[in-house]
Every structure is written in structure tokens, then in C-alpha cells.
Design a protein around this motif. Structure first.
Motif, PDB file in Angstrom:
ATOM      1  N   GLY A  94       0.806  -1.221   0.000  1.00 36.89           N
ATOM      2  CA  GLY A  94       0.000   0.000   0.000  1.00 36.89           C
ATOM      3  C   GLY A  94       0.839   1.270   0.000  1.00 36.89           C
ATOM      4  N   LEU A  95       2.143   1.138   0.223  1.00 39.06           N
ATOM      5  CA  LEU A  95       3.042   2.301   0.201  1.00 39.06           C
ATOM      6  C   LEU A  95       3.393   2.734  -1.213  1.00 39.06           C
ATOM      7  CD1 LEU A  95       5.480   1.232   3.068  1.00 39.06           C
ATOM      8  CD2 LEU A  95       3.631   2.932   3.192  1.00 39.06           C
ATOM      9  N   ASP A  96       3.080   1.895  -2.199  1.00 32.44           N
ATOM     10  CA  ASP A  96       3.402   2.206  -3.590  1.00 32.44           C
ATOM     11  C   ASP A  96       2.793   3.556  -3.978  1.00 32.44           C
ATOM     12  OD1 ASP A  96       4.399   1.747  -6.190  1.00 32.44           O
ATOM     13  OD2 ASP A  96       2.459   0.949  -6.823  1.00 32.44           O
ATOM     14  N   GLY A  97       3.589   4.429  -4.536  1.00 30.92           N
ATOM     15  CA  GLY A  97       3.137   5.744  -4.957  1.00 30.92           C
ATOM     16  C   GLY A  97       3.521   6.857  -3.992  1.00 30.92           C
TER      17      GLY A  97
ATOM     18  N   TRP B 191      -1.568  14.103   2.281  1.00 27.41           N
ATOM     19  CA  TRP B 191      -1.973  15.504   2.429  1.00 27.41           C
ATOM     20  C   TRP B 191      -2.036  16.050   1.015  1.00 27.41           C
ATOM     21  CZ3 TRP B 191       0.155  20.154   0.895  1.00 27.41           C
ATOM     22  CH2 TRP B 191      -0.430  21.303   1.424  1.00 27.41           C
ATOM     23  N   VAL B 192      -3.160  16.707   0.666  1.00 22.78           N
ATOM     24  CA  VAL B 192      -3.347  17.210  -0.684  1.00 22.78           C
ATOM     25  C   VAL B 192      -3.658  18.708  -0.628  1.00 22.78           C
ATOM     26  CG1 VAL B 192      -4.698  16.978  -2.806  1.00 22.78           C
ATOM     27  CG2 VAL B 192      -4.225  14.946  -1.392  1.00 22.78           C
ATOM     28  N   ARG B 193      -2.794  19.492  -1.267  1.00 22.45           N
ATOM     29  CA  ARG B 193      -2.998  20.951  -1.333  1.00 22.45           C
ATOM     30  C   ARG B 193      -4.346  21.225  -2.004  1.00 22.45           C
ATOM     31  NH1 ARG B 193       0.895  24.344  -0.786  1.00 22.45           N
ATOM     32  NH2 ARG B 193       2.500  22.931  -1.533  1.00 22.45           N
ATOM     33  N   GLY B 194      -5.093  22.129  -1.442  1.00 22.65           N
ATOM     34  CA  GLY B 194      -6.384  22.475  -2.000  1.00 22.65           C
ATOM     35  C   GLY B 194      -7.529  21.670  -1.403  1.00 22.65           C
TER      36      GLY B 194
ATOM     37  N   ARG C 142       6.965  14.134   0.346  1.00 24.51           N
ATOM     38  CA  ARG C 142       5.502  14.262   0.388  1.00 24.51           C
ATOM     39  C   ARG C 142       5.012  14.296   1.837  1.00 24.51           C
ATOM     40  NH1 ARG C 142       1.267  10.675  -3.146  1.00 24.51           N
ATOM     41  NH2 ARG C 142      -0.489  12.056  -2.769  1.00 24.51           N
ATOM     42  N   HIS C 143       3.990  15.085   2.081  1.00 27.39           N
ATOM     43  CA  HIS C 143       3.354  15.115   3.396  1.00 27.39           C
ATOM     44  C   HIS C 143       2.224  14.092   3.432  1.00 27.39           C
ATOM     45  CE1 HIS C 143       5.462  18.949   3.807  1.00 27.39           C
ATOM     46  NE2 HIS C 143       5.307  18.769   5.098  1.00 27.39           N
ATOM     47  N   ILE C 144       2.110  13.423   4.576  1.00 30.89           N
ATOM     48  CA  ILE C 144       1.046  12.441   4.773  1.00 30.89           C
ATOM     49  C   ILE C 144       0.459  12.619   6.170  1.00 30.89           C
ATOM     50  CG2 ILE C 144       1.884  10.669   3.165  1.00 30.89           C
ATOM     51  CD1 ILE C 144       3.215   9.264   5.579  1.00 30.89           C
TER      52      ILE C 144
ATOM     53  N   ILE D  87       7.522  12.754   4.598  1.00 30.62           N
ATOM     54  CA  ILE D  87       8.321  11.559   4.319  1.00 30.62           C
ATOM     55  C   ILE D  87       9.748  11.963   3.985  1.00 30.62           C
ATOM     56  CG2 ILE D  87       8.626   9.580   2.777  1.00 30.62           C
ATOM     57  CD1 ILE D  87       5.587   9.643   2.294  1.00 30.62           C
ATOM     58  N   VAL D  88      10.709  11.340   4.663  1.00 31.67           N
ATOM     59  CA  VAL D  88      12.130  11.534   4.377  1.00 31.67           C
ATOM     60  C   VAL D  88      12.593  10.456   3.394  1.00 31.67           C
ATOM     61  CG1 VAL D  88      14.458  11.535   5.362  1.00 31.67           C
ATOM     62  CG2 VAL D  88      12.564  12.605   6.614  1.00 31.67           C
TER      63      VAL D  88
END
Length: 143
Positions: A48-51, A134-137, A56-58, A107-108
């Protein structure tokens, strides 16, 4: 009024951090982006980590397992920096009727089932229930 049956959830992994106790951890991940932690995703959920990518912020949706059972019944608390008790749902207090926590982290790196992140506000061993990007907008209020 309908009362629902208890809900069962299955953790997808646990965090490894330097904080043995939740009282040692900062109140919000954004206050501690200098600190790194690791999410260890259980093998059955690792695909499930694929992508997901570094930078990226989560959102880590967690189960605040180490909270005091007696305090969980209180529907009022004094928010950080506050002067008087207010309803728990108007605060970000970790002491809630359900132990669900949200941490916005960056994520580092990702190595197999291990996600190194910045923004630690969780105690070592905290179960993670889900990861949401996390998705901007979308994660910003309109206006």
C-alpha cells in the motif's frame, strides 16, 4: 437514538520514536519537524506504500494507545494555552472518547516497509491505523 456496536480496526503498523511516553512528545508534529521517526508498516500492508515518495506530506492516523483510561471519559479539557475548560471536540487534545490521533508528517525516505518521517508527535510503539496523503487544495479550508 441508535447506538452502534463497537468498531474493530486493525493497525497497519507502528511508529518508532525517541519518546517512551506521550507526555514527552510535542503536542503537534509541526512543532517537531527537526525530529525523525519511523513508521514500520506490517508486511501484509507494505504494498500500500506504492506511490508515496520522499518529500511528500502524509497524515498518520493513529491509535493513542498510551492515554490514561480514566481520562478518556472526560468531555472537557483545558486546551493548551487556554484558561478554562472547553468541550474536547473543540480542541486537539489527545484525551478523547476515542483514541484517534492525526499527525501531519513529511516523508524523508521509504525503504521496503519502513517510512522515515519528520514531524514526530507520537510515543514509541503507537499503532498506526491508516496513512492518508496531504493534498494541497483539499486539506486547506476554502477562502
Amino acid at each position: 437514538m441508535t447506538h452502534h456496536a463497537p468498531i474493530e480496526v486493525t493497525p497497519i503498523g507502528v511508529v518508532e520514536t525517541a519518546f517512551a511516553d506521550p507526555s514527552q512528545a510535542p503536542a503537534q508534529a509541526a512543532e517537531n519537524y527537526a525530529e525523525r521517526g519511523t513508521l514500520v508498516v506490517f508486511d501484509r500492508f507494505a504494498d500500500g506504500l506504492d506511490g508515496l515518495t520522499a518529500g511528500r506530506h502524509i497524515w498518520l492516523v493513529s491509535w493513542l494507545h498510551a492515554q490514561d483510561d480514566d481520562a478518556m471519559d472526560s468531555l472537557h479539557c483545558v486546551p493548551r494555552g487556554g484558561q478554562r475548560p472547553t468541550g474536547v471536540f473543540s480542541t486537539r487534545s489527545p484525551v478523547r472518547p476515542n483514541r484517534i490521533g492525526m499527525s501531519l508528517v513529511r516523508i524523508v525516505s521509504i525503504d521496503g516497509n519502513r517510512v522515515e518521517f519528520e514531524g514526530v508527535d507520537l510515543a514509541n510503539g503507537t499503532p498506526v491505523l491508516d496513512i492518508k496523503p496531504w493534498v494541497r487544495g483539499i486539506d486547506t479550508a476554502p477562502g
